[in-house]
Design a protein around this motif. Sequence first.
Motif, short mmCIF file in Angstrom:
data_model
loop_
_atom_site.label_atom_id
_atom_site.label_comp_id
_atom_site.label_asym_id
_atom_site.label_seq_id
_atom_site.Cartn_x
_atom_site.Cartn_y
_atom_site.Cartn_z
N UNK A 24 15.80 10.56 -25.57
CA UNK A 24 15.67 9.58 -24.33
C UNK A 24 16.60 9.62 -23.11
N UNK A 25 17.70 10.19 -23.39
CA UNK A 25 18.62 10.78 -22.44
C UNK A 25 18.09 11.99 -21.54
N UNK A 26 17.69 12.84 -22.49
CA UNK A 26 17.16 14.07 -21.68
C UNK A 26 15.53 13.60 -21.14
N UNK A 27 14.91 12.69 -21.81
CA UNK A 27 13.78 12.42 -20.98
C UNK A 27 13.88 11.55 -19.69
N UNK A 28 14.85 10.73 -19.69
CA UNK A 28 15.40 10.04 -18.60
C UNK A 28 15.74 10.91 -17.40
N UNK A 29 16.72 11.83 -17.79
CA UNK A 29 17.06 12.73 -16.82
C UNK A 29 16.03 13.57 -16.24
N UNK A 30 15.09 14.01 -16.87
CA UNK A 30 13.84 14.71 -16.45
C UNK A 30 12.95 13.82 -15.59
N UNK A 31 12.81 12.64 -15.93
CA UNK A 31 11.81 11.48 -15.19
C UNK A 31 12.51 11.49 -13.76
N UNK A 32 13.83 11.23 -13.77
CA UNK A 32 14.52 10.96 -12.45
C UNK A 32 14.37 12.25 -11.58
N UNK A 33 14.62 13.44 -12.23
CA UNK A 33 14.45 14.82 -11.19
C UNK A 33 12.88 14.83 -10.82
N UNK A 34 12.10 14.41 -11.64
CA UNK A 34 10.46 14.72 -11.07
C UNK A 34 10.37 13.56 -10.20
N UNK A 35 10.68 12.23 -10.33
CA UNK A 35 10.29 11.05 -9.49
C UNK A 35 10.81 11.00 -8.36
N UNK A 36 12.13 11.48 -8.14
CA UNK A 36 12.95 11.40 -6.98
C UNK A 36 13.10 12.79 -6.20
N UNK A 37 12.77 13.91 -6.87
CA UNK A 37 13.03 15.11 -6.09
C UNK A 37 11.78 16.17 -6.18
N UNK A 38 10.71 15.52 -6.48
CA UNK A 38 9.51 16.41 -6.63
C UNK A 38 8.17 15.50 -6.23
N UNK A 39 7.16 15.94 -5.97
CA UNK A 39 5.95 15.46 -5.72
C UNK A 39 5.17 15.45 -6.83
N UNK A 40 5.55 15.48 -8.14
CA UNK A 40 4.62 15.53 -9.27
C UNK A 40 4.88 14.19 -9.89
N UNK A 41 3.72 13.93 -10.70
CA UNK A 41 3.63 12.60 -11.34
C UNK A 41 4.29 12.99 -12.74
N UNK A 42 5.59 12.26 -13.16
CA UNK A 42 6.21 12.52 -14.48
C UNK A 42 5.35 12.30 -15.72
N UNK A 43 4.41 11.27 -15.56
CA UNK A 43 3.46 10.78 -16.93
C UNK A 43 2.96 11.97 -17.56
N UNK A 44 2.01 12.49 -16.73
CA UNK A 44 1.07 13.71 -17.55
C UNK A 44 2.03 14.67 -17.88
N UNK A 45 2.99 15.11 -17.08
CA UNK A 45 3.90 16.25 -17.55
C UNK A 45 4.50 15.85 -19.08
N UNK A 46 5.20 14.49 -19.00
CA UNK A 46 5.85 14.21 -20.13
C UNK A 46 4.44 14.25 -21.51
N UNK A 47 3.47 13.63 -21.16
CA UNK A 47 2.63 13.78 -22.23
C UNK A 47 2.15 15.09 -22.73
N UNK A 48 2.02 16.04 -21.69
CA UNK A 48 1.82 17.35 -21.98
C UNK A 48 2.68 18.12 -22.75
N UNK A 49 4.08 17.87 -22.51
CA UNK A 49 5.21 18.67 -22.98
C UNK A 49 5.62 17.87 -24.48
N UNK A 50 5.34 16.56 -24.54
CA UNK A 50 5.48 15.85 -25.99
C UNK A 50 4.26 16.58 -27.02
N UNK A 51 3.06 16.79 -26.36
CA UNK A 51 2.02 17.42 -27.38
C UNK A 51 2.41 18.76 -27.60
#
Length: 434
Positions: A24-51
């Motif tokens: 969860x720490x790794x996921x949270x860190x990645x979410x912050x990086x994508x949500x605040x420092x990029x224009x990409x939606x973290x949700x689809x990326x998370x789903x794709x990577x987990x799969x």
Amino acid sequence: MLMLSLATLITLALLLGSGVWIAFSLIGTAWVALAFFSTFDPGPILASDFWGASYGWDLTALPMFIWMGEILFRSGLADNMFRGLSPWLNRIPGRLLHTNIIGSGMFAAVCGSSAATCATVGKMTLPELERRGYDSQMAIGTLASASTLGLLIPPSIMLIVYGVVTEQSISRLFMAGIGPGLMILLMFTGYLVGWALLKGDRLGLTGEDESGMSFAERLRHTWSLIPILVLIGGIIVSIYGGLASPTEAAAVGVVLSIVIARLNGQFNTTIFKDSLFAAVRTACMIAFIIAGASFLTSAMGFTQVPMQLARAIGEMGLSPTLLLIALTLLLLVMGCFLDGISLILLVTAIIMPLIEVAGFDLIWFGIYLVVVVEMSQITPPVGFNLFVIQGLTGKDIITITRATLPFFLLMLLAIAIMHLFPQIALYLPTAMTR
């Protein structure tokens, strides 16, 4: 770029320090990086990577090797290994702590996975070393560090990836990994001997004393090693004899461990169930961390930070030695956030032309690159082997990091020695082509 790097480090430190699960720490860190420092939606990326991280034929080897380790531990075969080695290691400073180093080196040659080596050997050795009164810090340090050699000693997935991307001979890379792998094992062993001489009793020994055995008694105890040797030999023969891939060999290892335990009269339904459930728990823990690390790797890729850092070093015009120092520092930093394969792909995509101009042999550079990736496995805050050890022992990450620090520095020294004496890596592949 600096702002994102600082934000990523602070977020990860806060999450890990607050006791949040590692994944969860790794996921949270990645979410912050994508949500605040990029224009990409973290949700689809998370789903794709987990799969993508949740399935794969190569990943099958991990739970199978862990299950094999659980069977060996619960059926008493691991204790047999210690019983057979103990009389011969009794007069060597460090005694049975050497089993972590020797066992990790042998198992690395079987499975080629750092995580599987760490989890399997650790399941066999850590409880027994603790029971026999050995220093827990040194037991953790030797295991976490020596198990990283699963990335270097063939068969190695990292070397295969590097060879394919750079169009280098995989067989020559495998041969090149043998010399540095043995050198690092000897360095770890030498450090353990020196530590024991300084910390132990008058003879520099630590742990339970089993001196006074006659030669005949030692030979009788050595018979306890036969089942383990049969198991390791069966796996190695199945791989190098072309009978099974490393993944299939993991299943061979499980079957052999069950058969051997049964023949020894130390296997029943209860042990089967307990070992299976324990293996599932450990494998799920590791798989969850792998999925979280995959998401963080993607986040770093989308934010372009690693590529910008790599280009910045390439534009400095450094000498070969300074370039190697700068690359080592860069790769260790990036290894805190990227998995080993992503590091190798990044370097080969961006830095490789610079490496060729600097005059580095590409076979040698591949071995160097894998050694640095090994170091990232024990580099906080995201050293993967540190998390595996934490799952096995329940100790905090700071304690585990402190235990591995001397071995981390030894690996830095190994890189310096390889740079001064490149034939350590190049002698065997050169001799092979004559």
